[in-house]
Scaffold this active site. Structure first.
Site, short mmCIF file in Angstrom:
data_model
loop_
_atom_site.label_atom_id
_atom_site.label_comp_id
_atom_site.label_asym_id
_atom_site.label_seq_id
_atom_site.Cartn_x
_atom_site.Cartn_y
_atom_site.Cartn_z
N ASP A 17 47.12 37.74 35.60
CA ASP A 17 46.50 37.70 34.28
C ASP A 17 46.35 36.21 33.91
OD1 ASP A 17 45.99 38.32 31.45
OD2 ASP A 17 48.09 37.78 31.13
N ASP A 19 45.88 34.62 30.13
CA ASP A 19 46.58 34.28 28.88
C ASP A 19 48.04 34.72 28.89
OD1 ASP A 19 44.67 33.00 27.46
OD2 ASP A 19 44.43 34.53 25.91
#
Length: 251
Positions: A17, A19
């Site tokens: 991922d 963020d």
């Protein structure tokens, strides 16, 4: 430890991922983190899967991000790149059709207009290639206003209530809702969560996924919980680095 011949021969993919995992939310990745990711590629295949569109991911990971990693999946894989080449693209507009899209957008705007929250700014709906991003406060608020809304929403549950209303109203549209980040939630067809990207990486023996919002309702949950991945919850970029070093790097 030393990796056995069997382990070395295994095709391993590490998927990340963006963020909260590789970067502080909405900020750019540190030079140290970017270097670590390149070092990691010497040991395993590395892929990125972000909910944001390519321009936002490029702001965070650098303009050459599509070729810096073995795979890059923007918008959960609706825009898929392998070794710098685009391999697939899908769109919400095509999938839902203009009539349904308009009904949904109209309802959202009416709902937000009637919402009583401390402040509102602008850009309440961001139309992306593969999803709608809905923000009750509006996406062009300042960082300080973002932080305040996030705190407010923890107790007020504005986003939770709005998602519940949309689920009920548009039950027959086949939509999924995912609350992520500080101020917004994503709306997309069911199955278009981060697991969407897994169709492009079927040749791997092991797919590890690293994300911070791995709890139910978080936008990393489905891919974290998928039986096709080995899921790892991280708390920060530093934690991501530590966990990867232990898992994949020789001592």
């Amino acid at each position: 430890f030393s990796r056995t011949a069997v382990e070395m021969a295994k095709k391993v993919l590490a998927l990340f991922d963006v963020d909260g995992t590789l970067t502080v939310p909405r900020k750019t990745a540190s030079p140290e983190m970017l270097q670590f990711m390149q070092d990691l590629r010497k040991y395993v295949t590395v892929g990125i899967v972000g909910g944001s569109d390519l321009s936002k991911i490029s702001e965070q990971l650098g303009k050459t991000c599509t070729s810096d990693y073995d795979y890059l999946f923007a918008e959960n894989g609706l825009m898929a790149y392998k070794a710098g080449e685009m391999i697939a693209v899908q769109s919400l507009k095509k999938h839902l059709g203009e009539d349904r899209l308009k009904q949904f957008i109209n309802f959202v705007l009416h709902y937000i207009a009637d919402l009583d929250i401390p402040i509102k700014r602008g850009t309440f709906i961001e139309f992306r290639n593969g999803m709608l991003n809905v923000s009750p406060i509006g996406r062009n608020c300042s960082q300080e206003e973002r932080d305040e809304f996030e705190k407010y929403d923890e107790t007020a549950g504005v986003r939770k209530a709005m998602v519940a209303a949309l689920r009920e109203k548009f039950a027959d549209f086949g939509l999924a809702f995912s609350i992520g980040g500080q101020i917004s939630f994503d709306v997309f067809p069911k199955g278009w969560d981060k697991t969407y990207c897994l169709q492009f990486v079927t040749e791997f023996d092991e797919v590890h996924f690293f994300g911070d919002k791995t709890y139910e309702g978080g936008n990393d949950f489905e891919i974290f919980a998928s039986d096709r991945t080995i899921g790892h919850t991280v708390t920060s970029p530093a934690d991501t680095r530590d966990q990867c070093a232990k898992l994949f790097l020789p001592n």
